[in-house]
Write a protein that holds these residues in place. Structure first.
Motif: not given
Ligand code: ATP
Ligand code: MG
Length: 442
Positions: A204-214
């Motif tokens: 199970v993935g938990l998407p992380k992006t500080i850029d808010n680009d996923i």
């Protein structure tokens, strides 16, 4: 799958895989269980309101499966071990997600162990020699008070075979992978390797992006905190700019391919005069370029604040040939170029500008999550455990249209989200800065 509202068939593209049928009664005895046909519309309007490009390929009446505990689960909790890994760059909220996973797995399901894999994917490989951390409720109880990740993180490739070998050795049933686009790609490969070996291990993935680009992770966790922290730096730059003759504040924020932090913090401050993002190419020189517009602003008001996303104006620089350990191209430094060009421009006119350059990037990455992000991260972690316990795999947890949902990993790794510069969102940014609609000469 069918939804009970309008008999819309869940398209294959949003279907979630499982490692096997869920037959065991869920030990949770409080609250309500989500039904398997609960779903959330992907497109609630014909266009996205946040200014991102909506995939033209996503037809209407496509649903994401709703997250939440199910009445029947796949894993026998009393015999199940979980593992958590954090990869890629730091982002506010990582510890909150880890904490929520550990607390839910231990308290709600009473799993036997949650292993913390240290320093990203490298932690799976025996040659690296990193110990596995026993993530108990006691171990994680205070970690949300700190920024970063208690597990550490890293970049650099690892073979999916080696990762699955490690999972087999540790007898892990559910793997939680917290990380960016690269991590989600790695997760996909791990799922394929697990399936190739015929194993029953959920990923199970938990998407992380500080850029808010996923894609389909909107907003991403930590983004709210990032904007708040960037806004503090911008306020500082504004004070500096107004406190000196010919004062200019220049703030560089994160945003490799998407300028959401720059745009959102500009909106929140209303003190930014120029917001430069990767999606909106600009010229420095020429009658419509940045310097001409800045000149006008300085002569009218005497000060200016410029916020530049790290990935903005890359076309003005020599392409960097350097890559990080994961193969991501390292960006050229747009802020240094701007600083040099601005100072030279005014000095050539006999004016000595007072330019203060602030780069809060590493502070933004490393602060603890704010109240909103803490709550958000908790729900992501809690729902990740619920999904994993049912045997769901190859999916990520996200919040979409106000609901927590399950999304196939492949959907979030397809392309990246960008600000649509034709949108009302971007127009609001331009209205708040007062900059010309374009800083391009043609
Ligand atoms: P961030 O966006 O913060 O940089 P990320 O998850 O994209 O986070 P990366 O360093 O690019 O960070 O990737 C994290 C891990 O995933 C690394 O160990 C990297 O080697 C691995 N990885 C990246 N892309 C792939 C891929 N296509 N296949 C397999 N593994 C990958
Ligand atoms: Mg990445």
């Amino acid at each position: 799958m069918k939804t009970n509202q309008d008999e819309t068939v869940m398209p294959k593209s949003t279907e979630i895989l499982t490692v096997g049928p869920a037959k065991i009664k869920n030990p949770i005895n409080f609250g309500r269980f989500a039904e398997d046909d609960e779903a959330v519309l992907v497109n609630i309007s014909r266009r996205n309101v946040d200014g991102s490009n909506r995939s033209k390929k996503t037809p209407d009446h496509v649903y994401f499966e709703a997250a939440g505990p199910r009445e029947k689960i796949y894993y026998d909790a009393s015999k199940t071990k979980c593992a958590v890994v954090t990869c890629g760059g730091l982002c506010p909220g990582l510890n909150d997600v880890i904490r929520a996973i550990v607390m839910t797995a231990h308290h709600e399901y009473k799993v036997t162990s949650v292993f913390g894999i240290q320093y990203g994917l490298a932690g799976f490989v025996p040659e690296q020699g990193y110990d596995v951390i026993d993530l108990t409720p006691e171990y994680v109880s205070r970690i949300h008070e700190f920024g970063g990740t208690v597990l550490g993180s890293s970049r650099g490739p690892q073979e999916p075979e080696a990762i699955v070998d490690a999972l087999e050795r540790m007898n892990v049933g559910i793997l939680f992978m917290i990380g960016g686009d690269g991590t989600m790609r790695a997760a996909s490969k791990v799922v394929k390797e697990i399936s190739h070996r015929g194993l029953s291990i959920s990923v199970v993935g938990l998407p992380k992006t500080i850029d808010n680009d996923i894609n389909y992770a909107s907003p991403s966790f930590g983004f709210d905190t990032s904007v708040e922290t960037a806004a503090m730096a911008i306020k500082g730059a504004h004070v500096e700019a107004t406190g000196a003759p010919w004062g200019i504040g220049l703030v560089k924020v994160m945003g490799r391919d998407a300028g959401y932090i720059a745009a959102q913090s500009a909106l929140s401050c209303q003190e930014v005069n120029f917001c430069l993002i990767p999606e909106d190419p600009f010229d420095i020189h020429g009658e419509n370029g940045l310097l001409a517009a800045l000149d006008k602003r300085m002569r009218k008001s005497g000060d200016a604040v410029i916020v530049v996303a790290e990935g903005a104006g890359q076309e003005l620089l020599k392409e960097s040939s350097q890559k990080d350990a994961s193969g991501n191209v390292q960006l050229s430094d747009i802020a240094s170029l701007l600083k040099k060009e601005i100072i030279t421009y005014f000095e050539d006119q006999g004016i000595e500008p007072t330019l203060k350059y602030i780069d809060p990037s590493y502070i933004i990455r490393s602060v603890p999550a704010n109240a909103n992000d803490r709550i958000y991260c908790s729900f992501l972690g809690i729902n990740a455990v619920h999904a994993g316990m049912t045997g769901r795999t190859g999916m990520v947890i996200s919040r979409w249209n106000g609901r927590y949902v399950h999304i196939p990993i492949e959907l979030v790794t397809k392309g990246k989200k960008r600000i649509n510069v034709q949108s009302n969102y971007w127009r609001a940014v331009l209205e708040s800065t007062g900059q010309p609609t374009s800083l391009k000469n043609s």
